[in-house]
Design a protein around this motif. Structure first.
Motif, PDB file in Angstrom:
ATOM      1  N   CYS A 132       0.866  -1.182   0.000  1.00 50.48           N
ATOM      2  CA  CYS A 132       0.000   0.000   0.000  1.00 50.48           C
ATOM      3  C   CYS A 132       0.906   1.237   0.000  1.00 50.48           C
ATOM      4  N   LEU A 133       0.261   2.370  -0.070  1.00 53.24           N
ATOM      5  CA  LEU A 133       0.945   3.657  -0.174  1.00 53.24           C
ATOM      6  C   LEU A 133       2.045   3.850   0.882  1.00 53.24           C
ATOM      7  N   ASN A 134       1.712   3.591   2.144  1.00 53.28           N
ATOM      8  CA  ASN A 134       2.645   3.911   3.227  1.00 53.28           C
ATOM      9  C   ASN A 134       3.199   2.679   3.946  1.00 53.28           C
ATOM     10  N   CYS A 135       3.190   1.544   3.275  1.00 60.32           N
ATOM     11  CA  CYS A 135       3.768   0.340   3.885  1.00 60.32           C
ATOM     12  C   CYS A 135       5.269   0.539   4.071  1.00 60.32           C
ATOM     13  N   ALA A 200       8.720  -7.158  -1.711  1.00 62.04           N
ATOM     14  CA  ALA A 200       9.545  -6.292  -0.856  1.00 62.04           C
ATOM     15  C   ALA A 200      10.181  -5.185  -1.694  1.00 62.04           C
ATOM     16  N   ALA A 201      10.590  -5.541  -2.908  1.00 62.85           N
ATOM     17  CA  ALA A 201      11.246  -4.557  -3.771  1.00 62.85           C
ATOM     18  C   ALA A 201      10.283  -3.447  -4.195  1.00 62.85           C
ATOM     19  N   LYS A 202       8.976  -3.744  -4.183  1.00 62.19           N
ATOM     20  CA  LYS A 202       7.991  -2.739  -4.593  1.00 62.19           C
ATOM     21  C   LYS A 202       7.675  -1.733  -3.481  1.00 62.19           C
ATOM     22  N   ILE A 203       8.117  -2.033  -2.242  1.00 62.13           N
ATOM     23  CA  ILE A 203       7.812  -1.118  -1.134  1.00 62.13           C
ATOM     24  C   ILE A 203       8.605   0.174  -1.341  1.00 62.13           C
ATOM     25  N   LYS A 204       7.869   1.285  -1.420  1.00 64.40           N
ATOM     26  CA  LYS A 204       8.519   2.547  -1.778  1.00 64.40           C
ATOM     27  C   LYS A 204       9.036   3.303  -0.561  1.00 64.40           C
ATOM     28  N   ARG A 205       8.388   3.087   0.590  1.00 67.37           N
ATOM     29  CA  ARG A 205       8.743   3.909   1.739  1.00 67.37           C
ATOM     30  C   ARG A 205       9.629   3.137   2.696  1.00 67.37           C
ATOM     31  N   GLY A 314       1.542   1.359   8.147  1.00 68.40           N
ATOM     32  CA  GLY A 314       1.245   2.640   7.499  1.00 68.40           C
ATOM     33  C   GLY A 314      -0.124   3.215   7.799  1.00 68.40           C
ATOM     34  N   ARG A 315      -0.923   2.541   8.652  1.00 68.39           N
ATOM     35  CA  ARG A 315      -2.292   3.039   8.900  1.00 68.39           C
ATOM     36  C   ARG A 315      -2.290   4.443   9.480  1.00 68.39           C
ATOM     37  N   LEU A 326       4.244   9.184  10.078  1.00 70.63           N
ATOM     38  CA  LEU A 326       5.158   8.555  11.034  1.00 70.63           C
ATOM     39  C   LEU A 326       6.584   8.467  10.477  1.00 70.63           C
ATOM     40  N   ILE A 327       6.696   8.138   9.195  1.00 70.07           N
ATOM     41  CA  ILE A 327       8.037   8.001   8.613  1.00 70.07           C
ATOM     42  C   ILE A 327       8.764   9.346   8.640  1.00 70.07           C
ATOM     43  N   ASP A 328       7.998  10.402   8.397  1.00 65.84           N
ATOM     44  CA  ASP A 328       8.586  11.739   8.458  1.00 65.84           C
ATOM     45  C   ASP A 328       9.078  12.037   9.883  1.00 65.84           C
TER      46      ASP A 328
END
Lengths: 337, 282
Positions: A132-135, A200-205, A314-315, A326-328
């Motif tokens: 997903c977007l923020n995984c 795993a390679a597709k995870i962007k964040r 990422g929820r 959260l990542i920020d």
């Protein structure tokens, strides 16, 4: 433990028979994706993405009765928690969250409500193929096919599902479906590894979490807490729908001469959470409350239980109405002097 | 060892005696209670400094320090300030009424380690309640300790708890009492001023002494400063913290001061443990 293949044409029969075992699977309810009961004859479709409400809600309900009491009666009546359940399609991050929360509920005083439900639940996980977007599970020790907390891992191989028994409980369930399953060969297991790597390679964040638990105590008065909490509305969604958040309130409800003591989700993002009766509040503003939330997950829990209490689902970032990410926050922690 | 059973289920206890320590809107009432179940009476044991969740079914529970020492057998004592929903409901109870009790929770004062030492308690207002069990414990085991000095103050003479007990204790060998009130009153024979100032007036030697303080946060802050001025080492200073609690058993989350859960890791902490925990005195 065995690795089996379930041909997709057997899926309706597989889920149909599971439905007789108090089955829960992701479904839309009132526009919200959550784990819902599956009745015999229901179609179970496991699509991409994760549920908005994590499956923790089945083990640690939003509100539950601790006991009932009545005027003039000795003793208290306990709720019966005795029904086994199967959770189908739990994402590896959410299963890891259960394994993390287990540590707290098993620590010293065992929590009989959570642990009983945990014991009665068989968790069938579904490996992720599309993040997903923020995984960012791979930043915090998880991965698209992580098995921690699961009884069975299921991987979509296209024409069939690979089902790996991971615990005695999971294996026992698989054994009941022998007639539908075939032994998986080395090629299927290889394919699984390959799919997991691709996912795993597709995870962007990502964020490098190394050093964060050690750095946090020294950043207590850092201006970053003011910055990252400035936009916060104190709505608490980041905690309510966090799969590792486990904080609760206890309240009594009375109707006539009888009542119940119940517990319900609570949030460290609320002012009332820590407010003393005197009016004094050790965490008076959203700055202190945000600081506590991050410290609890990335420092205190690590101190106490040796693991970060965040699974990178990422929820909190997905659902925050003012886009606090959260990542920020974690990157700002890393960047702070 | 694991704690067995359902930790959320309280025991019922009957109030055998109750009286007011202080008056006013935020009055303090003491309850002497006895468990209804003989098996609980038999198996219950607590150490000085521990707390219990006491409450009223249908209203809720509050974490309250057990103000009786284990040396006072056969009952438990709680001194409760009328402040919120639960404590107001507790204040409505009289002898013969029931309350619920679960616990005991938390750690305790290391009374064994302290054997041979002089014990100094510094309390303010309701903060004397958690100090009372240590006072009673040391009084009952006076031969094991090198002395007991109590410094205690409140806003007015009417706000002092356990007044009669201080008067009785002062008569015991090896015990010194120093009382204070914030502003002068006619006929008041003791110190007038704040507790931290009284501490400097008494000026106890840190030699072979353990200082334990409990009271309002502002008082604790100045008492700690003054103890440092008197050359007490961090390891010689103890306090007992409180925070809002719901479960009392380390699950509900809210009572932490930094990485410490007040309910499980506390309530008793040495200053050495707390001085680098910024949230401890927040």
């Amino acid at each position: 433990m065995s690795a089996m293949l379930l041909p997709k044409d057997k899926w309706p029969e597989f889920t149909g028979r599971l439905a007789g075992k108090n089955l829960f699977a992701p479904a839309l309810q009132g526009g919200i994706k959550k784990f819902a009961p599956v009745a015999a004859g229901d179609t179970v479709t496991l699509d991409e993405g994760n549920t908005t409400v994590p499956p923790k809600a089945l083990l640690f309900p939003q509100t539950e009765t601790l006991f009932r009491f009545a005027e003039g009666e000795e003793g208290m009546e306990l709720p019966a928690i005795d029904e086994a359940a199967v959770l189908l399609g739990v994402r590896p991050c959410d299963a890891r969250a259960m394994a993390i929360v287990d540590k707290l509920f098993r620590w010293d005083y065992e929590d009989p409500y959570y642990l009983k439900r945990r014991e009665l639940a068989t968790i069938i996980g579904l490996a992720c193929s599309e993040p997903c977007l923020n995984c960012f599970c791979t930043s915090v020790g998880g991965g698209p096919a992580s098995t921690e907390g699961l009884d069975i891992l299921m991987v979509d191989l296209g024409e069939s599902y690979l089902l790996e028994g991971l615990t005695d409980k999971g294996q026992a369930l698989l054994d009941e479906f022998k007639d539908l399953l075939q032994e998986a060969g080395a090629d299927a297991l290889q394919r699984k590894e390959q799919l997991a790597q691709e996912a795993a390679a597709k995870i962007k964040r990502s964020v490098d979490t190394a050093g964060i638990p050690e750095a946090l105590p020294g950043l207590w008065e850092d201006p970053l807490w003011q910055r990252v909490s400035a936009a916060c509305l104190g709505c608490g969604i980041c905690t309510y729908l966090c799969p590792t958040c486990h904080c609760f309130d206890i309240q009594d409800e009375v109707e006539g001469a009888a009542g119940r003591r119940c517990r319900m989700w609570d949030s460290c993002m609320y002012a009332e959470y820590t407010k003393h009766t005197s009016g004094h509040n050790p965490r008076p503003t959203r700055r202190e409350r945000t600081r506590n939330r991050i410290n609890h997950k990335y420092s205190y829990y690590v101190d106490k239980f040796g693991v970060i209490a965040c699974v990178g689902c990422g929820r909190c970032s997905n659902l925050c109405p003012v886009n606090i990410d959260l990542i920020d926050i974690l990157r700002q922690v890393k960047a702070a002097p | 060892m694991k704690n067995q059973g359902n930790p959320y289920i309280p025991h019922t206890a009957t109030i055998v005696d109750t009286w007011y320590e202080t008056g006013g809107e935020r009055c303090i009432k003491t309850f002497k209670v006895v468990f209804d179940d003989p098996a609980v009476r038999e198996s219950w044991s607590h150490r000085p400094g521990q707390c219990a969740m006491i409450g009223v079914l249908g209203v809720g529970e509050s974490m309250i320090s057990i103000s009786s020492s284990p040396t006072e057998e056969g009952y438990l004592r709680f001194s409760v300030m009328k402040a919120g929903k639960v404590t107001t409901a507790l204040h409505q109870l009289e002898a013969g009424d029931k309350m619920t009790v679960r616990g005991p929770y938390g750690n305790s004062f290391p009374v064994e380690e302290w054997k041979g030492k002089k014990i100094l308690t510094i309390g303010g207002g309701i903060g004397q309640a958690p100090l009372r069990p240590i006072v009673e414990y040391v009084k009952a085991n006076m031969k094991d300790y090198a002395g007991l000095t109590m410094i205690y103050g409140a806003r007015t003479s009417g706000d002092l708890c356990f007044k009669n007990e201080f008067a009785e204790a002062a008569k015991c060998e090896g015990v010194c009492c120093h009382l204070s009130i914030d502003v002068a009153e006619e006929g008041w024979p003791h110190y007038v001023g704040f507790v931290p100032s009284l501490l400097m007036e008494v000026s106890p030697s840190p030699e072979n002494t353990i200082a334990i303080t409990c009271g309002p946060p502002i008082m604790i802050r100045f008492v700690l400063e003054n103890l440092k001025k008197l050359n007490f080492a961090d390891e010689q200073i103890y306090t007992t913290l409180e925070n809002r609690m719901k479960c009392g058993i380390g699950k509900c989350g809210r009572c932490n001061a930094g990485h410490l859960y007040v309910c499980k890791d506390g309530p008793v902490f040495s200053y050495a443990q707390l001085k680098n925990v910024p949230e401890a005195f927040a």
